[in-house]
Scaffold this motif. Sequence first.
Motif, PDB file in Angstrom:
ATOM      1  N   TRP A 231      21.504  -0.420  10.110  1.00 21.73           N
ATOM      2  CA  TRP A 231      20.115  -0.022   9.947  1.00 21.73           C
ATOM      3  C   TRP A 231      19.973   0.693   8.621  1.00 21.73           C
ATOM      4  O   TRP A 231      20.951   1.186   8.051  1.00 21.73           O
ATOM      5  CB  TRP A 231      19.677   0.902  11.087  1.00 21.73           C
ATOM      6  CG  TRP A 231      20.612   2.040  11.327  1.00 21.73           C
ATOM      7  CD1 TRP A 231      20.630   3.238  10.674  1.00 21.73           C
ATOM      8  CD2 TRP A 231      21.697   2.070  12.267  1.00 21.73           C
ATOM      9  NE1 TRP A 231      21.648   4.010  11.159  1.00 21.73           N
ATOM     10  CE2 TRP A 231      22.324   3.325  12.139  1.00 21.73           C
ATOM     11  CE3 TRP A 231      22.181   1.169  13.212  1.00 21.73           C
ATOM     12  CZ2 TRP A 231      23.419   3.679  12.906  1.00 21.73           C
ATOM     13  CZ3 TRP A 231      23.272   1.542  13.964  1.00 21.73           C
ATOM     14  CH2 TRP A 231      23.869   2.787  13.821  1.00 21.73           C
ATOM     15  N   VAL A 232      18.756   0.716   8.126  1.00 22.74           N
ATOM     16  CA  VAL A 232      18.419   1.426   6.890  1.00 22.74           C
ATOM     17  C   VAL A 232      17.085   2.120   7.106  1.00 22.74           C
ATOM     18  O   VAL A 232      16.170   1.524   7.673  1.00 22.74           O
ATOM     19  CB  VAL A 232      18.250   0.460   5.700  1.00 22.74           C
ATOM     20  CG1 VAL A 232      17.962   1.233   4.417  1.00 22.74           C
ATOM     21  CG2 VAL A 232      19.467  -0.403   5.515  1.00 22.74           C
ATOM     22  N   PHE A 233      17.000   3.367   6.712  1.00 23.16           N
ATOM     23  CA  PHE A 233      15.692   4.036   6.778  1.00 23.16           C
ATOM     24  C   PHE A 233      15.670   5.221   5.836  1.00 23.16           C
ATOM     25  O   PHE A 233      16.706   5.637   5.313  1.00 23.16           O
ATOM     26  CB  PHE A 233      15.373   4.490   8.214  1.00 23.16           C
ATOM     27  CG  PHE A 233      16.292   5.556   8.763  1.00 23.16           C
ATOM     28  CD1 PHE A 233      15.955   6.899   8.685  1.00 23.16           C
ATOM     29  CD2 PHE A 233      17.482   5.210   9.383  1.00 23.16           C
ATOM     30  CE1 PHE A 233      16.804   7.876   9.203  1.00 23.16           C
ATOM     31  CE2 PHE A 233      18.327   6.180   9.910  1.00 23.16           C
ATOM     32  CZ  PHE A 233      17.980   7.518   9.821  1.00 23.16           C
ATOM     33  N   PHE A 234      14.465   5.723   5.587  1.00 22.52           N
ATOM     34  CA  PHE A 234      14.305   6.945   4.813  1.00 22.52           C
ATOM     35  C   PHE A 234      14.036   8.098   5.761  1.00 22.52           C
ATOM     36  O   PHE A 234      13.151   8.018   6.610  1.00 22.52           O
ATOM     37  CB  PHE A 234      13.162   6.819   3.808  1.00 22.52           C
ATOM     38  CG  PHE A 234      13.526   5.976   2.627  1.00 22.52           C
ATOM     39  CD1 PHE A 234      14.288   6.499   1.599  1.00 22.52           C
ATOM     40  CD2 PHE A 234      13.137   4.656   2.564  1.00 22.52           C
ATOM     41  CE1 PHE A 234      14.647   5.728   0.509  1.00 22.52           C
ATOM     42  CE2 PHE A 234      13.481   3.877   1.474  1.00 22.52           C
ATOM     43  CZ  PHE A 234      14.249   4.403   0.453  1.00 22.52           C
ATOM     44  N   LEU A 235      14.821   9.140   5.611  1.00 24.23           N
ATOM     45  CA  LEU A 235      14.580  10.383   6.326  1.00 24.23           C
ATOM     46  C   LEU A 235      13.615  11.201   5.479  1.00 24.23           C
ATOM     47  O   LEU A 235      13.907  11.502   4.318  1.00 24.23           O
ATOM     48  CB  LEU A 235      15.917  11.123   6.494  1.00 24.23           C
ATOM     49  CG  LEU A 235      15.897  12.402   7.310  1.00 24.23           C
ATOM     50  CD1 LEU A 235      15.550  12.097   8.764  1.00 24.23           C
ATOM     51  CD2 LEU A 235      17.251  13.090   7.212  1.00 24.23           C
ATOM     52  N   MET A 236      12.456  11.508   6.059  1.00 26.16           N
ATOM     53  CA  MET A 236      11.418  12.211   5.302  1.00 26.16           C
ATOM     54  C   MET A 236      11.398  13.671   5.699  1.00 26.16           C
ATOM     55  O   MET A 236      11.228  14.011   6.872  1.00 26.16           O
ATOM     56  CB  MET A 236      10.045  11.611   5.615  1.00 26.16           C
ATOM     57  CG  MET A 236       9.928  10.112   5.442  1.00 26.16           C
ATOM     58  SD  MET A 236      10.183   9.537   3.764  1.00 26.16           S
ATOM     59  CE  MET A 236       8.846  10.387   2.914  1.00 26.16           C
ATOM     60  N   LEU A 237      11.562  14.549   4.726  1.00 27.06           N
ATOM     61  CA  LEU A 237      11.411  15.981   4.977  1.00 27.06           C
ATOM     62  C   LEU A 237       9.944  16.327   4.786  1.00 27.06           C
ATOM     63  O   LEU A 237       9.377  16.105   3.720  1.00 27.06           O
ATOM     64  CB  LEU A 237      12.284  16.786   4.011  1.00 27.06           C
ATOM     65  CG  LEU A 237      12.123  18.303   4.099  1.00 27.06           C
ATOM     66  CD1 LEU A 237      12.504  18.812   5.493  1.00 27.06           C
ATOM     67  CD2 LEU A 237      12.961  18.986   3.033  1.00 27.06           C
ATOM     68  N   GLU A 238       9.344  16.855   5.837  1.00 29.72           N
ATOM     69  CA  GLU A 238       7.923  17.175   5.793  1.00 29.72           C
ATOM     70  C   GLU A 238       7.746  18.686   5.851  1.00 29.72           C
ATOM     71  O   GLU A 238       8.342  19.357   6.691  1.00 29.72           O
ATOM     72  CB  GLU A 238       7.219  16.524   6.983  1.00 29.72           C
ATOM     73  CG  GLU A 238       5.720  16.764   6.996  1.00 29.72           C
ATOM     74  CD  GLU A 238       5.061  16.071   8.181  1.00 29.72           C
ATOM     75  OE1 GLU A 238       5.312  14.864   8.375  1.00 29.72           O
ATOM     76  OE2 GLU A 238       4.328  16.735   8.908  1.00 29.72           O
ATOM     77  N   ALA A 239       6.953  19.223   4.951  1.00 31.52           N
ATOM     78  CA  ALA A 239       6.681  20.659   4.915  1.00 31.52           C
ATOM     79  C   ALA A 239       5.180  20.874   4.934  1.00 31.52           C
ATOM     80  O   ALA A 239       4.416  20.025   4.492  1.00 31.52           O
ATOM     81  CB  ALA A 239       7.272  21.278   3.655  1.00 31.52           C
ATOM     82  N   SER A 240       4.754  22.014   5.477  1.00 28.86           N
ATOM     83  CA  SER A 240       3.315  22.271   5.526  1.00 28.86           C
ATOM     84  C   SER A 240       2.861  23.095   4.328  1.00 28.86           C
ATOM     85  O   SER A 240       1.729  23.516   4.251  1.00 28.86           O
ATOM     86  CB  SER A 240       2.960  22.989   6.833  1.00 28.86           C
ATOM     87  OG  SER A 240       3.733  24.155   6.961  1.00 28.86           O
ATOM     88  N   GLU A 241       3.770  23.316   3.392  1.00 27.75           N
ATOM     89  CA  GLU A 241       3.427  24.071   2.190  1.00 27.75           C
ATOM     90  C   GLU A 241       4.106  23.380   1.029  1.00 27.75           C
ATOM     91  O   GLU A 241       5.272  22.984   1.134  1.00 27.75           O
ATOM     92  CB  GLU A 241       3.968  25.492   2.355  1.00 27.75           C
ATOM     93  CG  GLU A 241       3.375  26.497   1.410  1.00 27.75           C
ATOM     94  CD  GLU A 241       3.972  27.886   1.659  1.00 27.75           C
ATOM     95  OE1 GLU A 241       4.184  28.598   0.683  1.00 27.75           O
ATOM     96  OE2 GLU A 241       4.254  28.217   2.828  1.00 27.75           O
TER      97      GLU A 241
END
Length: 354
Positions: A55-65
């Motif tokens: 499998w291949v995917f992008f791990l997205m780091l999400e921040a609220s600031e």
Amino acid sequence: MSITISRRSMMLGAALVPLGVGAKAFDNALPLRLGTVPTRIYRSVFNPRENMDGWVFFLMLEASEDGPLIPVSLRIAYHAAGEVVREEVVRGPLLAAMARQDISPARLTGDAPDPPAYWPQALRIHCYLPHAPMIQELGLQLRVADGSGIEHQVEARIPIIDFQQRAALIFPFRGPGIISQAGVLGGGHRNRSGGFAIDALGLDENHGPMRAPGSDRPQDYAGWGRPIIAPGTGVVVRARNDRPDQPRDGVSDPAYFAPEYPGGGDVGNYIVIDHGEGEFSLIAHLRLGSVRVRTGDRVAQAQPIGELGNSGDTSGPHIHYQLQDGPRWEYADGLPVRFANVSNLTRGSYFNAR
Ligand SMILES: [Zn+2]
């Protein structure tokens, strides 16, 4: 069981550049979240004879600031049958090489998720290994440093899903052909909806590519004008029929791209069929004027719907086919596809679709 623990992460040559202006310490209680692009991670049965999956995917780091958040370390734990069967920790330049900052986590509609949300980092996770069918879940721990050097940890559990295709599909044309490009695990299409896409050329009965040896005219390709058939029953939800074919073999000339694709990626003349259950076929690069269905038409499996051509961003007559989870390839996630009459969809595979 014996599982070798070794690093398999795929690197991309992107430099780590902090986003945002100025150093800044994030509140330690600041919610950070991990998401993925695509939204769901499907196992790709890449080479069943050798039991090689991945499998291949992008791990997205999400921040609220908004502000810089630099990856420090990533721990990946592979879960199977209730235990961790493999573990790896990536840091330093290897982790930096996995990072990207140009990935869009847009919804299927193309809209961004609700603000405030920022994506200061994406990490490309790539796995390709034997016995992958046993892996059911990835446990991920990402440590990031903010602009003041303060570290934060964020965790996620990512299920690896065996996709169960609902639609009964056959190959979009009949006769001999070759898969000239496949999905991202085979070094092929890398975009979000094309992760499992294939490009296919039509060949003659001797598996030759040209009708007239020595010719470099697209019209002399064995596959030129071959009838394209509906791979499954469904309703046409998008279609285009007015784009010129690229005239020169081996050249994808931007002068022939539609205005909305100045940078390439033009699908040319195309058909999108809704098979129901969130499964959509996209067939692209069809010959100018050959598309014989319109939006709203119901099609039966094997019904002729167009002809193989050379329109859009293409350097030789072929079709691009992908199964996707929405009508818009610009934002849909790609789905692993299975055809009843062609089984090996790896790059370089010859086939005869009957
Ligand atoms: Zn393609």
